[in-house]
Design a protein around this motif. Structure first.
Motif, PDB file in Angstrom:
ATOM      1  N   GLY A   1       0.769  -1.236   0.000  1.00 21.00           N
ATOM      2  CA  GLY A   1       0.000   0.000   0.000  1.00 21.00           C
ATOM      3  C   GLY A   1       0.799   1.285   0.000  1.00 21.00           C
ATOM      4  O   GLY A   1       2.024   1.303  -0.163  1.00 21.00           O
ATOM      5  N   GLU A   2       0.062   2.380   0.213  1.00 23.18           N
ATOM      6  CA  GLU A   2       0.591   3.732   0.037  1.00 23.18           C
ATOM      7  C   GLU A   2       1.824   4.014   0.870  1.00 23.18           C
ATOM      8  O   GLU A   2       2.805   4.587   0.383  1.00 23.18           O
ATOM      9  N   ASP A   3       1.812   3.643   2.149  1.00 27.33           N
ATOM     10  CA  ASP A   3       2.919   4.030   3.014  1.00 27.33           C
ATOM     11  C   ASP A   3       4.223   3.330   2.648  1.00 27.33           C
ATOM     12  O   ASP A   3       5.304   3.763   3.057  1.00 27.33           O
ATOM     13  N   SER A   4       4.135   2.265   1.868  1.00 22.37           N
ATOM     14  CA  SER A   4       5.352   1.578   1.437  1.00 22.37           C
ATOM     15  C   SER A   4       5.976   2.237   0.204  1.00 22.37           C
ATOM     16  O   SER A   4       7.131   1.957  -0.127  1.00 22.37           O
ATOM     17  N   ILE A   5       5.232   3.110  -0.445  1.00 26.37           N
ATOM     18  CA  ILE A   5       5.687   3.732  -1.690  1.00 26.37           C
ATOM     19  C   ILE A   5       5.970   5.219  -1.535  1.00 26.37           C
ATOM     20  O   ILE A   5       6.865   5.766  -2.170  1.00 26.37           O
ATOM     21  N   LYS A   6       5.239   5.885  -0.652  1.00 27.72           N
ATOM     22  CA  LYS A   6       5.390   7.325  -0.474  1.00 27.72           C
ATOM     23  C   LYS A   6       6.832   7.785  -0.213  1.00 27.72           C
ATOM     24  O   LYS A   6       7.251   8.834  -0.715  1.00 27.72           O
ATOM     25  N   PRO A   7       7.627   7.060   0.580  1.00 25.66           N
ATOM     26  CA  PRO A   7       8.985   7.539   0.844  1.00 25.66           C
ATOM     27  C   PRO A   7       9.825   7.735  -0.418  1.00 25.66           C
ATOM     28  O   PRO A   7      10.694   8.605  -0.455  1.00 25.66           O
ATOM     29  N   PHE A   8       9.554   6.936  -1.449  1.00 23.06           N
ATOM     30  CA  PHE A   8      10.307   7.081  -2.696  1.00 23.06           C
ATOM     31  C   PHE A   8       9.938   8.367  -3.432  1.00 23.06           C
ATOM     32  O   PHE A   8      10.679   8.826  -4.287  1.00 23.06           O
TER      33      PHE A   8
ATOM     34  N   LEU B   1       4.717  -1.869 -10.067  1.00 25.16           N
ATOM     35  CA  LEU B   1       4.312  -3.093 -10.764  1.00 25.16           C
ATOM     36  C   LEU B   1       2.794  -3.107 -10.906  1.00 25.16           C
ATOM     37  O   LEU B   1       2.077  -3.085  -9.911  1.00 25.16           O
ATOM     38  N   ALA B   2       2.317  -3.156 -12.146  1.00 22.91           N
ATOM     39  CA  ALA B   2       0.875  -3.136 -12.383  1.00 22.91           C
ATOM     40  C   ALA B   2       0.395  -4.454 -12.973  1.00 22.91           C
ATOM     41  O   ALA B   2      -0.416  -5.160 -12.372  1.00 22.91           O
ATOM     42  N   LEU B   3       0.910  -4.796 -14.154  1.00 26.16           N
ATOM     43  CA  LEU B   3       0.500  -6.043 -14.806  1.00 26.16           C
ATOM     44  C   LEU B   3       1.742  -6.683 -15.401  1.00 26.16           C
ATOM     45  O   LEU B   3       2.312  -6.178 -16.371  1.00 26.16           O
ATOM     46  N   THR B   4       2.173  -7.769 -14.826  1.00 30.53           N
ATOM     47  CA  THR B   4       3.432  -8.387 -15.233  1.00 30.53           C
ATOM     48  C   THR B   4       3.192  -9.494 -16.246  1.00 30.53           C
ATOM     49  O   THR B   4       2.063  -9.946 -16.451  1.00 30.53           O
TER      50      THR B   4
ATOM     51  N   GLN C   1      -3.233 -11.075 -10.047  1.00 34.13           N
ATOM     52  CA  GLN C   1      -3.421  -9.792 -10.722  1.00 34.13           C
ATOM     53  C   GLN C   1      -4.759  -9.670 -11.465  1.00 34.13           C
ATOM     54  O   GLN C   1      -5.239  -8.561 -11.701  1.00 34.13           O
ATOM     55  N   TYR C   2      -5.343 -10.813 -11.819  1.00 35.36           N
ATOM     56  CA  TYR C   2      -6.625 -10.785 -12.537  1.00 35.36           C
ATOM     57  C   TYR C   2      -7.827 -11.074 -11.637  1.00 35.36           C
ATOM     58  O   TYR C   2      -8.961 -11.129 -12.119  1.00 35.36           O
ATOM     59  N   LEU C   3      -7.585 -11.262 -10.345  1.00 33.60           N
ATOM     60  CA  LEU C   3      -8.694 -11.528  -9.438  1.00 33.60           C
ATOM     61  C   LEU C   3      -9.649 -10.348  -9.395  1.00 33.60           C
ATOM     62  O   LEU C   3      -9.232  -9.186  -9.362  1.00 33.60           O
ATOM     63  N   LYS C   4     -10.944 -10.642  -9.391  1.00 35.72           N
ATOM     64  CA  LYS C   4     -11.955  -9.589  -9.418  1.00 35.72           C
ATOM     65  C   LYS C   4     -12.506  -9.305  -8.032  1.00 35.72           C
ATOM     66  O   LYS C   4     -12.772 -10.218  -7.246  1.00 35.72           O
ATOM     67  N   ASN C   5     -12.694  -8.033  -7.758  1.00 37.31           N
ATOM     68  CA  ASN C   5     -13.357  -7.600  -6.535  1.00 37.31           C
ATOM     69  C   ASN C   5     -14.845  -7.881  -6.684  1.00 37.31           C
ATOM     70  O   ASN C   5     -15.484  -7.426  -7.644  1.00 37.31           O
ATOM     71  N   ALA C   6     -15.403  -8.621  -5.746  1.00 37.35           N
ATOM     72  CA  ALA C   6     -16.807  -9.031  -5.854  1.00 37.35           C
ATOM     73  C   ALA C   6     -17.756  -7.844  -5.861  1.00 37.35           C
ATOM     74  O   ALA C   6     -18.835  -7.906  -6.475  1.00 37.35           O
TER      75      ALA C   6
ATOM     76  N   SER D   1      -7.387  -2.084  -9.864  1.00 37.31           N
ATOM     77  CA  SER D   1      -7.449  -1.382  -8.579  1.00 37.31           C
ATOM     78  C   SER D   1      -6.107  -0.746  -8.239  1.00 37.31           C
ATOM     79  O   SER D   1      -6.051   0.375  -7.712  1.00 37.31           O
ATOM     80  N   VAL D   2      -5.026  -1.456  -8.543  1.00 40.69           N
ATOM     81  CA  VAL D   2      -3.690  -0.901  -8.314  1.00 40.69           C
ATOM     82  C   VAL D   2      -3.509   0.381  -9.121  1.00 40.69           C
ATOM     83  O   VAL D   2      -3.043   1.414  -8.607  1.00 40.69           O
ATOM     84  N   LEU D   3      -3.887   0.350 -10.385  1.00 41.85           N
ATOM     85  CA  LEU D   3      -3.732   1.525 -11.246  1.00 41.85           C
ATOM     86  C   LEU D   3      -4.578   2.697 -10.750  1.00 41.85           C
ATOM     87  O   LEU D   3      -4.106   3.837 -10.694  1.00 41.85           O
ATOM     88  N   LYS D   4      -5.816   2.423 -10.390  1.00 39.74           N
ATOM     89  CA  LYS D   4      -6.708   3.505  -9.962  1.00 39.74           C
ATOM     90  C   LYS D   4      -6.284   4.095  -8.626  1.00 39.74           C
ATOM     91  O   LYS D   4      -6.199   5.316  -8.464  1.00 39.74           O
ATOM     92  N   THR D   5      -6.022   3.239  -7.652  1.00 40.68           N
ATOM     93  CA  THR D   5      -5.701   3.719  -6.308  1.00 40.68           C
ATOM     94  C   THR D   5      -4.358   4.428  -6.259  1.00 40.68           C
ATOM     95  O   THR D   5      -4.221   5.488  -5.632  1.00 40.68           O
ATOM     96  N   SER D   6      -3.368   3.878  -6.926  1.00 42.42           N
ATOM     97  CA  SER D   6      -2.017   4.427  -6.822  1.00 42.42           C
ATOM     98  C   SER D   6      -1.898   5.812  -7.438  1.00 42.42           C
ATOM     99  O   SER D   6      -0.976   6.573  -7.102  1.00 42.42           O
TER     100      SER D   6
END
Length: 277
Positions: free
Chosen positions: A127-134, A145-148, A157-162, A171-176
């Protein structure tokens, strides 16, 4: 290096090629083992042979870490050599880091303060706090990393949110996007997933994408450009094995250059077709 400077290099060199320095001590020409630092000797020749054909270099840290302290020394010498001789190059630490905030802060310090990389690849799972320092560093980049392109990408990576119907990579792309901007964040999207690039571009139209998988892994450069290019090119397409291991003889640098020329010429044609030069 900021986004505008990167785009200027793309136009100047008529290329959006990133050369992956996946330097395996077991694959480099044997005669280099007679040198004091075979990995750096190999990298130096590859860099000198390709620097006018690419806009970025991407050392994959696993190849250096596997050699212990000696590998780190080779990596530091490689980055320093590029910085001193070819300062226009964009240098990516393919490290795939991602940890709690205080640990990420130290990773950022290592790659940006100590080793002077322009960018580092990160895993967004924590999540966010692991990336913000960079992202506290001016004109430095986080590449999420979005889609490898590996087989195991299908595990998560293709699992759907119910509730939303979104796949995890969506979700990674939208949230990040709320964590950074188009000036300090890129995304990794594998070239072997080119059919997904059009969908990804709808979600992140203005971000740069780092696209591995062209060449030895079978990705199509033409398809990547067709679905992934934007009005600032927006692509760094990485090629590693196809270029750096084009020969295991004394002509390895010359053969690497020939392979890089082939890629650059195709990229030039694609840039012209997109009216970006």
């Amino acid at each position: 290096m900021n986004k505008e400077q990167l785009f200027e290099q793309i136009k100047l060199k008529r290329s959006f090629l990133c050369v992956g320095l996946d330097t395996d001590i077991l694959k480099i020409p044997r005669f280099l083992n007679e040198t004091s630092d075979p990995i750096f000797a190999f990298n130096k020749e590859i860099i000198d042979a390709t620097q006018d054909l690419c806009v970025a270099y991407k050392p994959n840290l696993a190849f250096y870490e596997s050699q212990g302290v000696a590998g780190w020394i080779s990596l530091e010498k490689t980055v320093r050599y590029i910085r001193e001789k070819y300062p226009e190059q964009f240098i990516i630490a393919d490290a795939k880091r991602g940890d709690i905030g205080n640990t990420s802060n130290l990773y950022a310090r290592a790659f940006f303060d100590h080793m002077d990389f322009d960018a580092v690849t990160v895993a967004p799972y924590m999540g966010e706090d692991s990336i913000k320092p960079f992202m506290t560093y001016l004109d430095r980049w986080v590449i999420v990393l979005a889609l490898t392109s590996n087989k195991g990408a299908a595990d998560f990576q293709y699992l759907k949110n119910a509730e939303t119907g979104e796949q995890l990579f969506e979700s990674v792309l939208k949230t990040s996007q709320t964590w950074g901007t188009t000036d300090n964040m890129m995304y990794v999207v594998g070239a072997t997933k080119a059919e997904k690039l059009e969908e990804i571009r709808e979600l992140v139209p203005d971000h740069f994408l780092l696209v591995p998988g062209v060449g030895a892994q079978g990705g199509s450069l033409e398809e990547v450009a067709k679905f992934g290019m934007n009005d600032m090119c927006g692509l760094l397409v990485n090629s590693s094995r196809q270029i750096i291991y084009a020969s295991d003889g004394e002509d390895f640098a010359e053969k690497a250059r020939n392979e890089a020329i082939n890629v650059q010429l195709e990229m030039e044609e694609l840039l012209l077709e997109a009216d970006l030069m």
